[in-house]
Scaffold this active site. Sequence first.
Site, mmCIF file in Angstrom:
data_model
loop_
_atom_site.group_PDB
_atom_site.id
_atom_site.type_symbol
_atom_site.label_atom_id
_atom_site.label_comp_id
_atom_site.label_asym_id
_atom_site.label_seq_id
_atom_site.Cartn_x
_atom_site.Cartn_y
_atom_site.Cartn_z
ATOM 1 C CG HIS A 90 27.220 30.030 28.278
ATOM 2 N ND1 HIS A 90 27.648 30.221 26.977
ATOM 3 C CD2 HIS A 90 26.520 28.865 28.277
ATOM 4 C CE1 HIS A 90 27.211 29.211 26.225
ATOM 5 N NE2 HIS A 90 26.528 28.384 26.991
ATOM 6 C CB SER A 144 48.302 45.519 47.452
ATOM 7 O OG SER A 144 48.297 46.902 47.117
ATOM 8 C CE LYS A 199 43.750 43.760 45.556
ATOM 9 N NZ LYS A 199 44.171 42.574 44.802
ATOM 10 C CD GLU A 246 48.108 37.082 39.991
ATOM 11 O OE1 GLU A 246 49.263 37.461 40.309
ATOM 12 O OE2 GLU A 246 47.072 37.645 40.394
#
Length: 453
Positions: A181, A311, A317, A324
Site C-alpha cells: 500500500h 532538465s 537534475k 519513462e
Amino acid sequence: MKTTRTQTDSFGSLEIAADALWGVHTERSLHFFNIGTQRMPVEIIHAMAHIKAAAATVNAQLGLLDESKALAITAAAQRIAAAQLDDAFPLSVWQTGSGTQSHMNVNEVIATLAKQAGLTVHVNDDVNLGQSSNDVFPSAMHIAVLQLTHNKLLPALNALHESMLEKAVAFKDLAKVGRTHLQDAVPITLGQEFSGYAAQLALCQVSIHHALDGVCALAIGATAVGTGVNTHPEFGSRVASLLATQLRLPLRQSSNLFAALAGHEALVALLGSLRMLAIALNKIGNDIRLMGSGPRAGLGELLLPQNEAGSSIMPGKVNPTQVEALCMVCAQVMGHDVAIGIAASQGQLELNVYKPLIALDVLDSIRLLGDAMHSFNLHCLAGLEANLLQLAHNLERSLMLVTALSPHIGYDRAAQIAKLAQQEGTTLREAALQLGAVSAQQFDEWVDPRGML
C-alpha cells in the site's frame, strides 16, 4: 523522354510515372486512399513476397504454371522479400479492410520486375494464380508477426529476464524495507524483489510462446470465402509446408479456413500476451522508478544510471528517462490491445475487414516492446546499483519491524509500541523499553531484520 506511361484496367486508363514499378491498381489506390502518413508495414510486404514465391513454385509443381514464369515470379518476389525495393510500396495502411490494395501492389511490382527481366507475366492470372487477397493477406500477417516476434521481441525479453535473474543474485543479501500500500511493511531483500520481477517476465515468456502456436496456422488456400474456389486442393497445404521450410517456422495450413478468414483470434490471443507483458513491464519500471526516486527527497534505495541531463532549467537534475520511455510504450501497447479487440470483432459473415489495422497495431506492439526492453536493459538495468547506506537507513527506521514482537507479546501490545515510536519520533527499541513491554535483551534477540526474511 516521356516521364509517364499509360496503363489500362476495367475502369479506364491512367498515367503512371515511367520509372514506377507498380501499375494501375496501385496508382488508383494512391488517389483514393490518401489517408494519414502510416504506410503498410514493410514486414507485411516482405511476407506477401515470400508467399508469392512459394505459390509460384507450388503452382509450377502442380503443372498449373509455366516453369519460366514461376522462376521469374520467384526471382522478383525474392528481391522484394529481401527489402531491396521497399520504396515501391507507397500505399497507406488505411485502405480496404482485406488489404487488397497492398496485395495488388505486390502483384504489380512482381509483374513489372519479371517484364524487366524479359518475361511477361499476368498480374492476376500468373502472379496471383490460386490466390485471393482474403487468404494471402492474413497469411502474410501471421508470417510477419512470427518473424518479428522471433527476431526482435523474444530475444529482448529473454535478455531482460536473464538480467533480472542476475540482479536477483547480486542483490540477494541486501535487506531492505518491504512496502505494501506504499506503506512500510516487514523486511525483504532487494534480491527477492528482483526475483519477483524475473518470475513475472518468465510467465510472460510462457504466455507468448503458447499464443504463437495459433499464429503458425495460415489461411492460404482458402481463396475468397474459405472454400478454396479456383485453386488446387493441395495448393494451400503445399505452400504452407514450403514456407515452413524456407522461413524455418512451424507453419501449417489452418485446419478451418472459414475461421481463418472471418476471425483473428490467434492475433488477439498474442496481443493479449503482449498486453500482459506491458502490464508486467509497467509495474517493474515504476517500482524501479520509485526506489530510485530522489536523490535526497525520495526513497533513494536504487542508483539509476545517469545518461543525460534531465532538465533545461534545473542544473544537475537527472531523470529516470529509460523507465519513462518503457512505460509510455506499455501504455501504447495497452491502447493497441483495445483497438485490436474492436477490429477483430468486425468479422461479419465470411471476412474480417479490419485486417490492416490489426496488422499495424500487432506489429507496432512487437516492435515497440522489443526496442523498449532492449533499451531499458542496456541503458538502465545493466548499470543499476543499490544504495547500501539508504537501504540500511530505511530499514533501521522502519516501524514494521515490530511485527517480530507479535508472537511474543501479542498484536495489540506490539501495535502500542509502533504507535508510540511514531508519535514521539523514537526508535522501536526505545518505545518498547519505555512501555516496559520487553527487556533490552529480549528486543535485541527478537527484532532481527534478517531473521524476518
